[in-house]
Design a protein around this motif. Sequence first.
Motif, PDB file in Angstrom:
ATOM      1  N   HIS A 118      -2.087 -26.086   9.317  1.00 56.49           N
ATOM      2  CA  HIS A 118      -3.542 -26.401  10.073  1.00 56.49           C
ATOM      3  C   HIS A 118      -4.482 -26.179   8.784  1.00 56.49           C
ATOM      4  O   HIS A 118      -4.654 -27.216   7.964  1.00 56.49           O
ATOM      5  N   SER A 176      -1.106 -32.775   4.835  1.00 57.68           N
ATOM      6  CA  SER A 176      -0.966 -33.535   6.104  1.00 57.68           C
ATOM      7  C   SER A 176      -0.540 -35.181   6.927  1.00 57.68           C
ATOM      8  O   SER A 176       0.525 -35.467   7.145  1.00 57.68           O
ATOM      9  N   ASP A 199      -2.189 -29.663  17.189  1.00 57.12           N
ATOM     10  CA  ASP A 199      -3.177 -30.032  16.295  1.00 57.12           C
ATOM     11  C   ASP A 199      -3.924 -31.313  16.615  1.00 57.12           C
ATOM     12  O   ASP A 199      -3.033 -32.414  15.684  1.00 57.12           O
TER      13      ASP A 199
END
Length: 381
Positions: free
Chosen positions: A56, A63, A96
């Motif tokens: 994260h 990402s 996530d």
Amino acid sequence: MLPQTLSIADPAPSAVDTAGRTAPTPQSPRPVSLGALDWQENSSVLESALASMPEHSAGVSASLAWCAGIGAGTPRPGFGDTALVWELLASVAAVDLSLARMLEPHLDALAILDQAGFGDVAASLGALGASADSTWGVFAAEGSGQKVTAQQSAAGWRLSGAKPWCSLAGTLSHALVTAHTEGGRRLFAVDLRDRGVMASAGPWVSRGLSDIVSAPVTFTAVPAIPIGDDGWYLQRPGFAWGGVGVAACWWGGTVGLARTLYAASEAREPDQIGLVHLGAVDIAVESARLALAATAMIVDGAALPADRPSVTAKRVRSIVVAAAETTLEHVNHGMGPLPLVADDAHARRVADLQIYLRQHHAERDEAALGRTLLEAGGAPW
């Protein structure tokens, strides 16, 4: 005498006793199963994707790059592997939710382009700078006083106007955007790096999905490539199935919460109330799984009814939302305040899921389901 107040320093006892320590959050990502018959094969595919997931803390750009890589090898819903697609989204979301919130619209955009006949528009998309490395969003929201119109000239199509709720518009490379034409609403592909695109940085004060800035975008004569004819985007069956992909993310986040509650219950024997919370969460998670699994079979043509995609999608989305909200309540009641203030992953998952669920319009979506049932004709039960 005034009643004694409770403080975080001296929290109320929880049904699952986590006093003096953080709740044990599962550390290693593992796949989430819808119960597909080919689960053994799916499991290896999902494990490979999860093994490459960025942390994260890696940030939005890293990402999105991961999303582009995953999208290149992921099948599209409706061709026999719908369960795998939704299992992927759920598996990522269980770890996530922010990352799942980036992956879902990217996969949806790729599916839309395939449904429109990607080969027919590939060269045009290349003119917009689109490639295998492109990161995609889908901007289809409408807002009061905000409208994007499309005009065609000898130079091609151009989009102008304002569009609300454009997630990550300042970071993505491309998007599919709905705009109004003389014939209705139509979908267009645009390059978000064009100088005519102005992505707002807010307002976005959300504590949940805080990295997924969803704010207005202003388009000023932005070159655009039409994807499908007028009305095609909303009328295609894939529109409904894309909405269920979002529900798969909601379910994955719910599974993440359920895993945390189970780990805490396993680490220290819960009292009778704690067992009630654990049992209620199991019922909620399993009810949503069954609904998604059945819908995956409908999408792939292995079950009926396939002729009511809007009814099916609205129904399963509401089932998953109810399961998620039930799980949030039981986990919060069962575990008390400590994990919300001392376990970063748990607190973020709770906040992320709460804001993500608001893509569902609560009672308004249930009213829309009732209206759709009547319009379809014939009681479905």
